[in-house]
Enzyme design. Structure first.
Site, PDB file in Angstrom:
ATOM      1  N   ARG A   1      37.019  31.708  42.802  1.00  0.00           N
ATOM      2  CA  ARG A   1      37.009  32.617  43.951  1.00  0.00           C
ATOM      3  C   ARG A   1      36.044  33.787  43.758  1.00  0.00           C
ATOM      4  NH1 ARG A   1      41.187  36.748  46.195  1.00  0.00           N
ATOM      5  NH2 ARG A   1      40.676  36.713  48.419  1.00  0.00           N
TER       6      ARG A   1
ATOM      7  N   ASN B   1      38.809  41.769  48.772  1.00  0.00           N
ATOM      8  CA  ASN B   1      38.747  41.780  47.305  1.00  0.00           C
ATOM      9  C   ASN B   1      39.772  42.688  46.626  1.00  0.00           C
ATOM     10  OD1 ASN B   1      36.533  40.139  47.661  1.00  0.00           O
ATOM     11  ND2 ASN B   1      35.024  41.779  47.438  1.00  0.00           N
TER      12      ASN B   1
END
Ligand code: HEM
Length: 339
Positions: A80, A110
């Site tokens: 990811r 994030n």
């Protein structure tokens, strides 16, 4: 007269040749410059570090293997991390905030969610000891993602190398470009086509959610409000993801094999057991959503090989999105800071 004329003629001839030669030289130079620009913008083959840092790839592979052995989810997290770097694969995602820019770590998709920074730091530390300022953080991310997938039992592929590292980062680009968990099919297709991906690439890449976890805050709306969700699946998720509170509780993205890189994610979608709203958006099966990718989801659910090769091809494409090469950017000494 005649010689003079002929001399004139020769001079005339040579004068008339001079501009042509000039044009020719200019054309050759332009061509060379153009070739250099194209070559500079392109990645090299996987043997890029063979001479400058022969043990680079082996070092990354061993470090990833160790990290995944200690914490199997780390394979998902490293994959990811590369994806979130790669709407511009330049290791900008790794930069800490500075006085002059707000980096990507605090961006919506994030913050409190991306993992694996320490693993990349450790790899970088080893590589700096072995071959100082040679292997870029962006290449480490690309290779670590490939090795993570292989480590979790998924396909492997050749990673073109030669990326250099950004000297700045943009929280606003991360916020605007990365798709969110409440996206519908059109939103997903738009985000990916903006980066040059086809529908097939997008669906194949989404299969990355065959591993890893999502926080309750990212799937709550789906499990309490969506109608295209299997009733028993929703009921069991409500047990661990309350309607209020418990935002950080973790749910497997692929309930059947959360740490194995297999194609069960697609079978889950066909059974309306996708965890995120954006996952289920790929398969409506006559329910909500567009249905345009239903056929592809069914095809991947029934052929792990077909998905594996489409996934690998799309990963190579993703890892090549606007890299910095040639003399652009730098090779960071510490992945968290510009030199
Ligand atoms: C299609 C659009 C996508 C959306 C909307 C999306 C969204 C998300 C969200 C919300 C999470 C959970 C984060 C959390 O709760 O902390 C997640 C996890 C994850 N995503 Fe995606 N993602 C997408 C595509 C991708 C792609 C293309 C990849 C890789 C190629 C990827 C790899 C992962 C992995 C491996 C995890 C689990 C990470 C972990 O457990 O640490 N995702 N994604």
């Amino acid at each position: 007269m005649a010689p003079a004329a002929s001399g004139e003629h020769r001079r005339g001839a040579s004068r008339s040749l001079r501009p042509r030669r000039g044009v020719l030289v200019l054309a050759v130079l332009t061509l060379l410059a153009a070739t250099a620009t194209v070559a500079g913008a392109q990645l090299s083959s996987e043997d890029y570090y063979d001479a400058s840092c022969p043990a680079a790839l082996l070092t990354i592979r061993s470090a990833v293997a160790t990290a995944v052995l200690i914490d199997r989810r780390m394979g998902a997290s490293l994959l990811r991390l590369h994806f979130h770097d790669c709407f511009g694969c330049d290791a900008s995602v790794l930069l800490d905030d500075t006085a002059s820019f707000t980096g990507e770590k605090g961006a919506g998709p994030n913050a409190g969610s991306l993992r694996g920074f320490d693993v990349i730091d450790n790899i970088k530390m080893l590589l700096e000891l072995m071959c100082p300022q040679t292997v870029s953080c962006a290449d480490i991310l690309a290779v670590a993602a490939r090795d993570s997938v292989a480590q979790l039992g998924g396909p492997s592929w050749t990673v073109p190398l030669g990326r250099r590292d950004a000297t700045t980062a943009s929280a606003s680009l991360a916020n605007s470009d990365l798709p969110g968990p409440t996206s519908n099919l059109n939103g997903l297709l738009n985000s990916f086509s903006n980066k040059g991906f086809t529908t097939t690439d997008m669906v194949a890449l989404s299969g990355a959610h065959t591993v890893g976890r999502a926080q309750c805050r990212n799937c709550r709306a789906r499990i309490y409000n969506d109608t295209d969700i299997d009733a028993s699946f929703a009921a069991s998720l409500r047990g661990s993801c309350p309607a209020q509170g418990g935002d950080g509780a973790l749910e497997p993205l692929d309930e059947s094999s959360p740490d194995d890189f297999d194609n069960t994610y697609f079978g889950n979608l066909v059974a309306w057991r996708g965890l995120l709203h954006s996952d289920q958006a790929l398969f409506s099966g006559g329910g909500g959503g567009g249905g345009a990718t239903d056929g592809l989801v069914r095809a991947y659910a029934s052929s792990a090989d077909r998905w594996g090769s489409d996934f690998a091809a799309a990963m190579v494409k993703m890892a090549s999105i606007s890299p910095l090469t040639g003399t652009n950017g730098e090779i960071r000494v510490n992945c968290r800071r510009v030199n």
